[in-house]
Scaffold this active site. Structure first.
Site, PDB file in Angstrom:
ATOM      1  N   CYS A  55       0.859  -1.189   0.000  1.00 53.51           N
ATOM      2  CA  CYS A  55       0.000   0.000   0.000  1.00 53.51           C
ATOM      3  C   CYS A  55       0.893   1.236   0.000  1.00 53.51           C
ATOM      4  O   CYS A  55       1.802   1.358   0.825  1.00 53.51           O
ATOM      5  CB  CYS A  55      -0.897  -0.006   1.232  1.00 53.51           C
ATOM      6  SG  CYS A  55      -1.893   1.495   1.405  1.00 53.51           S
ATOM      7  N   CYS A  58       0.291   3.258   3.632  1.00 58.39           N
ATOM      8  CA  CYS A  58       0.760   2.772   4.933  1.00 58.39           C
ATOM      9  C   CYS A  58       1.844   1.702   4.861  1.00 58.39           C
ATOM     10  O   CYS A  58       2.403   1.327   5.886  1.00 58.39           O
ATOM     11  CB  CYS A  58      -0.411   2.263   5.762  1.00 58.39           C
ATOM     12  SG  CYS A  58      -1.141   0.724   5.144  1.00 58.39           S
ATOM     13  N   CYS A 104      -7.323  -0.968   1.408  1.00 63.95           N
ATOM     14  CA  CYS A 104      -6.337  -1.478   2.356  1.00 63.95           C
ATOM     15  C   CYS A 104      -7.024  -1.570   3.711  1.00 63.95           C
ATOM     16  O   CYS A 104      -7.668  -0.607   4.150  1.00 63.95           O
ATOM     17  CB  CYS A 104      -5.134  -0.539   2.425  1.00 63.95           C
ATOM     18  SG  CYS A 104      -3.951  -0.978   3.718  1.00 63.95           S
ATOM     19  N   CYS A 107      -5.357   1.151   6.408  1.00 65.35           N
ATOM     20  CA  CYS A 107      -5.511   2.610   6.334  1.00 65.35           C
ATOM     21  C   CYS A 107      -6.750   3.061   5.561  1.00 65.35           C
ATOM     22  O   CYS A 107      -7.060   4.245   5.536  1.00 65.35           O
ATOM     23  CB  CYS A 107      -4.266   3.242   5.721  1.00 65.35           C
ATOM     24  SG  CYS A 107      -4.033   2.846   3.971  1.00 65.35           S
ATOM     25  N   CYS A 128      -8.464  -5.918  -9.565  1.00 64.73           N
ATOM     26  CA  CYS A 128      -8.076  -4.907 -10.548  1.00 64.73           C
ATOM     27  C   CYS A 128      -7.623  -3.677  -9.754  1.00 64.73           C
ATOM     28  O   CYS A 128      -8.452  -2.963  -9.181  1.00 64.73           O
ATOM     29  CB  CYS A 128      -9.281  -4.617 -11.430  1.00 64.73           C
ATOM     30  SG  CYS A 128      -8.974  -3.439 -12.730  1.00 64.73           S
TER      31      CYS A 128
END
Length: 143
Positions: A55, A58, A104, A107, A128
């Protein structure tokens, strides 16, 4: 955006000013306002190197290169996350469609969407994901 970001509390605290400083405008719009990159323009669309996709907000490890495949859709596609617990899924009714948004789970950053048209010999799923939501950590020793 598919819904109110505050309807779920995510463990990773976010400071908007810090995010605007640290992220590119595209990374910020994708992760914080559920924007979408134009197809075939993302940095990782054609990446075939071995490694882990994290991510961009984070740093949580989200996908491994072994789960990445060429779907032809114009965005990086994976048939599974690195672990089911790293992903948060939410129904998305925007743009006259019904889709499942992928965030995510640490976060709340918007990553993309998941569809049920992935490889049948794997999970049948296609995550995707916008390249702008990811950072890639190469693991050449995995090849």
């Amino acid at each position: 955006m598919s819904g109110d970001r505050d309807d779920k509390r995510y463990p990773y605290p976010k400071d908007d000013a810090e995010l605007r400083r640290r992220l590119t405008p595209m990374q910020y719009e994708v992760t914080q306002h559920a924007a979408t990159e134009r197809p075939f323009t993302g940095e990782y669309t054609d990446t075939e190197d071995a490694g882990i996709y994290h991510c961009v907000v984070c740093g949580t490890a989200l996908f491994e290169s072994g789960a990445k495949y060429h779907s032809g859709c114009g965005w990086p596609s994976y048939f599974k996350p690195i672990d089911a617990e790293v992903i948060d899924e939410k129904m998305d009714y925007t743009h006259g469609m019904t889709r499942v948004e992928v965030r995510c789970n640490q976060c709340g950053a918007h990553l993309g969407h998941v569809f049920e048209d992935g490889p049948r010999d794997k999970t049948g799923l296609r995550y995707c994901i916008n390249s702008a939501a990811l950072n890639f950590e190469a693991k050449p020793e995995w090849k």
